[in-house]
Scaffold this motif. Structure first.
Motif, short mmCIF file in Angstrom:
data_model
loop_
_atom_site.label_atom_id
_atom_site.label_comp_id
_atom_site.label_asym_id
_atom_site.label_seq_id
_atom_site.Cartn_x
_atom_site.Cartn_y
_atom_site.Cartn_z
N LEU A 11 0.83 -1.20 0.00
CA LEU A 11 0.00 0.00 0.00
C LEU A 11 0.86 1.25 0.00
N GLY A 12 1.93 1.24 0.80
CA GLY A 12 2.84 2.39 0.82
C GLY A 12 3.48 2.65 -0.53
N LEU A 13 3.80 1.57 -1.25
CA LEU A 13 4.42 1.73 -2.57
C LEU A 13 3.45 2.37 -3.57
N VAL A 14 2.19 1.92 -3.58
CA VAL A 14 1.26 2.49 -4.55
C VAL A 14 0.91 3.93 -4.18
N ILE A 15 0.89 4.25 -2.89
CA ILE A 15 0.66 5.64 -2.49
C ILE A 15 1.83 6.51 -2.91
N ALA A 16 3.05 6.00 -2.71
CA ALA A 16 4.23 6.75 -3.14
C ALA A 16 4.24 6.93 -4.66
N PHE A 17 3.85 5.90 -5.37
CA PHE A 17 3.79 6.00 -6.84
C PHE A 17 2.77 7.04 -7.26
N ALA A 18 1.58 7.00 -6.65
CA ALA A 18 0.54 7.97 -7.00
C ALA A 18 1.01 9.39 -6.70
N TRP A 19 1.70 9.57 -5.58
CA TRP A 19 2.23 10.89 -5.22
C TRP A 19 3.26 11.36 -6.24
N TRP A 20 4.14 10.45 -6.63
CA TRP A 20 5.17 10.81 -7.61
C TRP A 20 4.56 11.14 -8.97
N ARG A 21 3.62 10.32 -9.44
CA ARG A 21 3.00 10.58 -10.74
C ARG A 21 2.12 11.82 -10.72
N GLY A 22 1.64 12.18 -9.55
CA GLY A 22 0.81 13.37 -9.44
C GLY A 22 1.61 14.63 -9.18
N ALA A 23 2.93 14.55 -9.36
CA ALA A 23 3.81 15.71 -9.15
C ALA A 23 3.66 16.22 -7.72
N ALA A 24 3.97 15.33 -6.76
CA ALA A 24 3.90 15.65 -5.33
C ALA A 24 2.47 15.99 -4.89
N GLY A 25 1.53 15.23 -5.39
CA GLY A 25 0.14 15.38 -4.99
C GLY A 25 -0.70 14.26 -5.55
N PHE A 26 -1.78 13.94 -4.87
CA PHE A 26 -2.64 12.86 -5.33
C PHE A 26 -3.65 13.37 -6.34
N GLN A 27 -4.00 12.52 -7.28
CA GLN A 27 -5.10 12.79 -8.19
C GLN A 27 -6.35 12.10 -7.64
N TRP A 28 -7.51 12.70 -7.87
CA TRP A 28 -8.73 12.08 -7.37
C TRP A 28 -8.95 10.72 -7.99
N ALA A 29 -8.39 10.52 -9.20
CA ALA A 29 -8.53 9.22 -9.86
C ALA A 29 -7.84 8.11 -9.06
N ASP A 30 -6.78 8.46 -8.32
CA ASP A 30 -6.11 7.45 -7.50
C ASP A 30 -7.03 6.94 -6.39
N GLY A 31 -7.82 7.83 -5.83
CA GLY A 31 -8.80 7.40 -4.83
C GLY A 31 -9.83 6.46 -5.43
N LEU A 32 -10.26 6.75 -6.68
CA LEU A 32 -11.19 5.86 -7.36
C LEU A 32 -10.57 4.49 -7.58
N LEU A 33 -9.30 4.46 -7.94
CA LEU A 33 -8.62 3.19 -8.18
C LEU A 33 -8.51 2.36 -6.90
N LEU A 34 -8.18 3.01 -5.79
CA LEU A 34 -8.11 2.28 -4.52
C LEU A 34 -9.49 1.78 -4.12
#
Length: 305
Positions: free
Chosen positions: A147-170
Motif C-alpha cells: 500500500l505504501g508503494l502504490v501511495i508513493a507511486f501515486a504521489w510521484w506521478r501526481g507531481a507531489a500530490g494525489f489525483q482524485w482518480a487514484d482514490g477511485l482506483l483504490l
C-alpha cells in the motif's frame, strides 16, 4: 514385421492444467484495464460513457449468462445464497467497473495497473476478515508495504500530490477484493462457473435499463466498441470461467500465485493496445509492488477456530 505401438500421448495432470488455465484467466483479466480505457476514451477525447461501459458490459454478459444457465439446466440458488450473490455483484459488477472506468478517463492504463497491483493482497486481507483467518505479521507487513508503494507511486506521478482518480482506483481495488471473496465462498457451494452467471443475472434488473438509458447518441469509434465487447465477453464473463475452473482443479493456493504477474502484463499490453509509454521509474514501482505481493502470498495464514 509388427510395427511397434506408439505410446499414448502424455496428459497434463490437474496441477499443470490448473496453472495453464490460471495463466489464461490472468491474461484475460490483464487486458481489462487497457480495454476499459480504449472503450471509454480519455477526458480530452471521450468515447463511451464509463457508466455505459460498466453496466452495459454486465448487461450483455448477464443475457449470455441467463442463456447459459437455462441451457445447462442449472439449479436456482438457495435462499441463503442470494445475499452473498448480491455482495459479490456489488463488488465485481458495480464497484470495480464503475470506479475503474471513471478513473482511467483521467490516468493512463499503465498508471492504473500499478495502483491495482495490490489487488491480490487486498483480496487476501479481505478474506482474512470475512473468512476468520489469522494472517501472520509478515503478511500484514507486506500488505502495508505494498500500500505504501502504490501511495508513493501515486504521489510521484501526481507531481507531489494525489489525483482524485487514484482514490477511485483504490476504491475499485477494495470493491473487487470484496467481490472476489464473496465469489470464492459461493464457489464452494455451487459449480464455480455458475457463480458469475447468477451474479450477472441477479444484476440484470439494474444493468439492463441503465445500459439502455446510457446508450450513446453520438458516433463512437469502432476501436471503442471493440474494447467494450472485450470487457463484456471476456473480462466480465469468460475470464471467470477459466479462472474459477483453474482454482477448482489446480488448487487455490497454487494457482492464485499466477495472479501476481497480472499488473505487469497489464502495463505491457497497454503499450501496443493504447500506445502508452512505459518509463523506467514506473517499471521499478511495479516490480516492487509485485515483489511485495509475492512475498505476502507466501506468508502463513491460519484459520481461526
Amino acid at each position: 514385421m509388427t510395427a511397434l505401438a506408439s505410446p499414448p500421448p502424455a496428459r497434463l495432470d490437474d496441477a499443470s492444467r490448473g496453472l495453464l488455465l490460471g495463466a489464461l484467466g490472468v491474461f484475460i483479466f490483464a487486458l481489462s484495464i487497457p480495454m476499459t480505457r480504449l472503450a471509454g476514451g480519455t477526458a480530452a477525447a471521450p468515447q463511451l460513457d464509463p457508466l455505459f461501459v460498466a453496466l452495459g458490459r454486465a448487461a450483455l454478459a448477464g443475457l449470455l449468462s441467463a442463456a447459459y444457465l437455462w441451457l445447462s439446466g442449472a439449479s436456482r440458488p438457495r435462499r441463503e445464497q442470494w445475499a452473498p450473490l448480491a455482495w459479490t455483484a456489488a463488488g465485481v459488477v458495480f464497484g470495480w467497473p464503475l470506479l475503474l472506468g471513471y478513473a482511467v478517463r483521467h490516468v493512463d492504463a499503465v498508471h492504473a495497473s500499478v495502483i491495482s497491483g495490490v489487488l491480490p493482497l487486498a483480496t487476501a486481507a479481505m478474506a482474512a476478515l470475512v473468512l476468520r483467518q489469522r494472517p501472520s505479521l509478515g503478511f500484514w507487513a507486506c500488505a502495508l508495504a505494498g500500500l505504501g508503494l502504490v501511495i508513493a507511486f501515486a504521489w510521484w506521478r501526481g507531481a507531489a500530490g494525489f489525483q482524485w482518480a487514484d482514490g477511485l482506483l483504490l476504491g475499485a481495488v477494495l470493491s473487487a477484493s470484496a467481490g472476489y471473496v464473496g465469489g470464492a465462498r459461493l464457489s464452494a457451494q455451487m459449480p464455480p462457473q455458475q457463480v458469475i452467471c447468477w451474479v450477472l443475472v441477479l444484476s440484470l434488473p439494474i444493468t439492463l435499463p441503465v445500459a439502455a438509458l446510457t446508450w450513446p447518441a453520438q458516433p463512437i469509434a469502432w476501436s471503442a466498441w471493440g474494447g467494450f465487447l472485450y470487457v463484456s465477453l471476456f473480462s466480465m464473463w469468460l475470464g471467470f470461467f477459466a479462472w474459477y475452473r483453474a482454482l477448482a482443479i489446480g488448487g487455490t493456493l497454487r494457482v492464485s500465485q499466477v495472479q501476481v504477474i497480472q499488473p505487469f502484463l497489464s502495463m505491457l499490453l497497454a503499450v501496443p493496445v493504447l500506445g502508452e509509454r512505459l518509463d523506467a521509474m514506473t517499471l521499478v514501482f511495479a516490480l516492487a509492488v509485485i515483489a511485495m505481493v509475492w512475498l505476502g502470498k507466501r506468508m502463513p495464514v491460519e484459520t481461526r477456530p
